[in-house]
Write a protein that holds these residues in place. Structure first.
Motif, PDB file in Angstrom:
ATOM      1  N   GLU A   1     -11.331 -12.066  -3.886  1.00  0.00           N
ATOM      2  CA  GLU A   1     -11.185 -12.772  -5.163  1.00  0.00           C
ATOM      3  C   GLU A   1      -9.966 -12.276  -5.940  1.00  0.00           C
ATOM      4  O   GLU A   1      -9.110 -13.050  -6.351  1.00  0.00           O
ATOM      5  N   ASP A   2      -9.880 -10.964  -6.145  1.00  0.00           N
ATOM      6  CA  ASP A   2      -8.756 -10.417  -6.917  1.00  0.00           C
ATOM      7  C   ASP A   2      -7.480 -10.293  -6.087  1.00  0.00           C
ATOM      8  O   ASP A   2      -6.386 -10.205  -6.645  1.00  0.00           O
ATOM      9  N   LYS A   3      -7.653 -10.251  -4.766  1.00  0.00           N
ATOM     10  CA  LYS A   3      -6.508 -10.142  -3.857  1.00  0.00           C
ATOM     11  C   LYS A   3      -5.561  -8.995  -4.261  1.00  0.00           C
ATOM     12  O   LYS A   3      -4.350  -9.170  -4.414  1.00  0.00           O
ATOM     13  N   VAL A   4      -6.147  -7.821  -4.407  1.00  0.00           N
ATOM     14  CA  VAL A   4      -5.373  -6.656  -4.852  1.00  0.00           C
ATOM     15  C   VAL A   4      -4.254  -6.305  -3.875  1.00  0.00           C
ATOM     16  O   VAL A   4      -3.258  -5.678  -4.256  1.00  0.00           O
ATOM     17  N   TYR A   5      -4.390  -6.703  -2.633  1.00  0.00           N
ATOM     18  CA  TYR A   5      -3.389  -6.379  -1.613  1.00  0.00           C
ATOM     19  C   TYR A   5      -2.060  -7.065  -1.867  1.00  0.00           C
ATOM     20  O   TYR A   5      -1.019  -6.671  -1.319  1.00  0.00           O
ATOM     21  N   LEU A   6      -2.036  -8.119  -2.701  1.00  0.00           N
ATOM     22  CA  LEU A   6      -0.787  -8.808  -3.007  1.00  0.00           C
ATOM     23  C   LEU A   6       0.140  -7.955  -3.874  1.00  0.00           C
ATOM     24  O   LEU A   6       1.339  -8.241  -3.968  1.00  0.00           O
ATOM     25  N   ASP A   7      -0.413  -6.956  -4.507  1.00  0.00           N
ATOM     26  CA  ASP A   7       0.389  -6.017  -5.294  1.00  0.00           C
ATOM     27  C   ASP A   7       0.996  -4.991  -4.340  1.00  0.00           C
ATOM     28  O   ASP A   7       0.289  -4.150  -3.801  1.00  0.00           O
TER      29      ASP A   7
ATOM     30  N   GLY B   1       2.586  -9.197  -0.208  1.00  0.00           N
ATOM     31  CA  GLY B   1       2.327  -7.811  -0.628  1.00  0.00           C
ATOM     32  C   GLY B   1       3.055  -6.754   0.175  1.00  0.00           C
ATOM     33  O   GLY B   1       2.980  -5.570  -0.173  1.00  0.00           O
ATOM     34  N   PHE B   2       3.750  -7.158   1.269  1.00  0.00           N
ATOM     35  CA  PHE B   2       4.542  -6.167   2.004  1.00  0.00           C
ATOM     36  C   PHE B   2       5.721  -5.745   1.132  1.00  0.00           C
ATOM     37  O   PHE B   2       6.301  -6.578   0.424  1.00  0.00           O
ATOM     38  N   ASN B   3       6.097  -4.469   1.230  1.00  0.00           N
ATOM     39  CA  ASN B   3       7.143  -3.988   0.323  1.00  0.00           C
ATOM     40  C   ASN B   3       8.489  -3.738   1.001  1.00  0.00           C
ATOM     41  O   ASN B   3       9.425  -3.297   0.348  1.00  0.00           O
ATOM     42  N   SER B   4       8.572  -4.019   2.305  1.00  0.00           N
ATOM     43  CA  SER B   4       9.880  -3.897   2.963  1.00  0.00           C
ATOM     44  C   SER B   4       9.873  -4.687   4.260  1.00  0.00           C
ATOM     45  O   SER B   4       8.821  -4.943   4.860  1.00  0.00           O
ATOM     46  N   LYS B   5      11.078  -5.065   4.675  1.00  0.00           N
ATOM     47  CA  LYS B   5      11.240  -5.817   5.913  1.00  0.00           C
ATOM     48  C   LYS B   5      10.756  -4.999   7.109  1.00  0.00           C
ATOM     49  O   LYS B   5      10.084  -5.513   8.008  1.00  0.00           O
TER      50      LYS B   5
END
Length: 589
Positions: A491-497, A562-566
């Motif tokens: 629901e909150d999809k915290v992983y997108l952060d 939500g990934f922070n690098s290539k």
């Protein structure tokens, strides 16, 4: 799964001033000490970590050599009253960067900064490799006086050279540190430790040195009763200084109960077990030590000495060779390599090697001892060869005396060495060179005098063992957690952060980070990073397959997921799917 293990490599001094090396070394050591407090995390000891100082570093080679899954590198720049630290954590199997950060603070903030860096490193290891309990603070420094701390680090820098003139310098810096902060226990204890070493090994008047050592150690331990260094230094006095084995054992037990990863304490325990004939226990300790400090020449020597005293000369020789590969001038290993070659009847090899560091008079004694032992040749005794010096690394002249049928003179010298508690002969009851003296009543009386009260160990006497994990979860908590985490993920999809961490999620869930880590590990059978990335990957695949997002680059969609690098995205995608993101998309569009 890779093990939870780490080496902290010496931080580089970028200040343009070589005199700041002591500070960089001190900060590195403090981070090692802080991380070593974490149960379940293997931290490579200082001696091995510092073997790489000033050398080119290939993280993957170092990781393979040391058997660790992570490495910390960093640099320090001090400019006037500011300190800039960069630090990064890298996986050693693939060179993948897990975390990096730059810190620019007031120099006075160095105390909190070391704790902050240690906690960040520990958090990243937990997020990537599975549960470990982490305390709220890992700091081990008990002063906030910068001048006192800097003077202490200078003293430590000189003490760790184990060079006599430098130990004198170290004492001077420690005394100055105490003047700046009279409540700072570490320098007081360190002064006592230095005096204990100097007195125990004959570098100063024994009685005067041990009195000074006890004065400073008693004072320091009263200030900080939890100082493992304090108990270790006390053990130095009891064990090496006075040959009081029971008291030394108790000191080492206190030391290792406080810090079970302190390799010097573990090595001293191995040496105490060796002196008292508990060779099995001694070898257990050395094997443990070498797992976290494999590049210490002294630890390899200790292992070799145990085998040597049992008559396993070939095995012992291997350990001494390992020691000398790390330091080809390590004195004790050089001398006992000669002894092994003697007992293995390799005379020419022995003499050729001994010529590299022994004088002609010692070579003459060595050859005479060899001929006496193996060819039963009577030694033509030459009293000009025998030294009156009691402070020798190995007593070849005493051995020469013993094998020259000068039994009375040898026993007189032997009694003097024992009465003065010369550390170099503490293993005398197992020393193979003393065979000619063992049948005498004087020798047997001296054995009784030293060892008659040795009843300190038995099979039931063990060190207290701390549980590897303090955080416990029960089945009901696991069931509740599965439902609760579902809401945060679905629901909150915290992983997108992309900045979400275990600690920040724990705050959102109103839960202690240790509890969240343990629940993720037990309930989800994974680690935090894997949990987040698996949901990021599922989200990416969903939005990448949607035609309405075809105008967005794959990297853009990865960032939206939500990934922070290539690199993180491509590496994780290929690990799970077995193909690149582009190939996957071509097959699924």
């Amino acid at each position: 799964m890779l093990n939870k293990s780490i080496v902290v490599l010496p931080f580089k001094n970028l200040s343009g001033d070589a005199t700041n090396d002591y500070f960089c070394d001190g900060i590195t050591e403090e981070i090692i000490n802080a991380l070593s407090q974490i149960d379940g995390l293997k931290v490579i000891a200082r001696t091995t970590a510092f073997a790489f100082k000033g050398k080119p570093t290939d993280i993957r080679i170092i990781g393979n050599e040391l058997g660790v899954s992570n490495a910390v590198e960093g640099s320090i720049r001090i400019i006037k009253n500011r300190i800039r630290i960069t630090a990064q954590l890298t996986r050693t199997d693939n060179g993948f960067l897990l975390w990096s950060e730059k810190f620019d603070r007031e120099l006075n903030d160095v105390f909190e900064l070391q704790d902050e860096i240690s906690l960040l490193i520990a958090d990243k290891i937990r997020e990537n490799f599975g549960h470990i309990d982490i305390d709220e603070s890992l700091a081990t420094i008990d002063t906030h006086n910068l001048s006192a701390y800097q003077l202490y680090l200078k003293g430590r820098y000189y003490q760790l050279t184990w060079n006599l003139p430098n130990i004198e310098k170290a004492i001077g810096f420690y005394k100055k540190a105490s003047e700046f902060d009279a409540s700072y226990a570490d320098p007081v204890i360190a002064i006592g430790w230095c005096y204990a070493i100097n007195a125990s090994w004959g570098y100063m008047d024994r009685e005067e040195g041990l009195n000074k050592a006890n004065y400073y150690l008693d004072k320091g331990l009263a200030m900080n009763p939890d100082s493992y260094i304090g108990y270790f230094a006390k053990a130095t006095i009891h064990f090496w200084g006075n040959w009081q084995f029971k008291e030394g054992f108790q000191d080492l037990q206190n030391c290792l109960n406080i810090n079970p990863h302190f390799t010097e304490g573990m090595e001293a325990l191995a040496e105490l077990f060796t002196a008292t004939g508990y060779f099995g226990k001694a070898l257990e300790q050395t094997e443990l030590i070498l797992k976290i400090n494999p590049l210490s020449p002294n630890h390899h020597y200790t292992k070799g000495n145990i085998h040597y005293l049992q008559g396993a000369y070939e095995t012992a020789l291997g350990s001494f060779e390992n020691s000398l590969k790390l330091d080809n001038s390590f004195p004790l290993s050089r001398h006992l390599k000669v002894a092994c070659l003697l007992f293995l009847k390799r005379k020419q090899v022995m003499m050729d090697y001994a010529k590299q560091f022994l004088s002609d008079k010692y070579l003459a004694m060595l050859e005479a001892i060899y001929e006496s032992i193996h060819n039963q040749k009577e030694i033509e005794y030459d009293d000009l060869l025998v030294s009156e010096d009691l402070n020798l690394m190995v007593y070849w002249d005493f051995y020469y005396l013993a094998h020259s049928k000068k039994t009375e003179e040898a026993l007189e010298r032997f009694e003097l060495l024992i009465n003065q508690r010369i550390g170099q002969v503490i293993n005398f009851q197992f020393d193979p060179f003393l065979e000619p003296l063992r049948h005498t009543s004087k020798y047997q009386d001296l054995v009784q005098q030293v060892f008659s009260s040795i009843k300190l160990l038995n099979d039931n006497l063990e060190f207290e063992k701390k549980p590897e994990s303090k955080t416990v979860v029960v089945d009901a908590e696991i069931i509740d957690f599965r439902e609760k985490i579902k809401g945060f993920l679905q629901e909150d999809k915290v992983y997108l952060d992309s900045e979400i961490s275990l600690r920040t999620l724990a705050q959102q869930m109103k839960m202690h980070p240790n509890k969240l880590s343990k629940l993720v590990n037990d309930a989800m059978q994974t680690n935090f990073n894997e949990l987040m990335n698996s949901h990021r990957l599922a989200h990416f695949k969903e939005i990448a397959a949607d035609p309405k997002n075809s105008h967005i680059t794959l990297l853009g969609l990865a960032y939206d997921s939500g990934f922070n690098s290539k690199t993180v995205f491509n590496t994780y995608f290929k690990k799970v799917e077995g193909v690149s993101p582009r190939k996957w998309l071509s097959a699924n569009s």
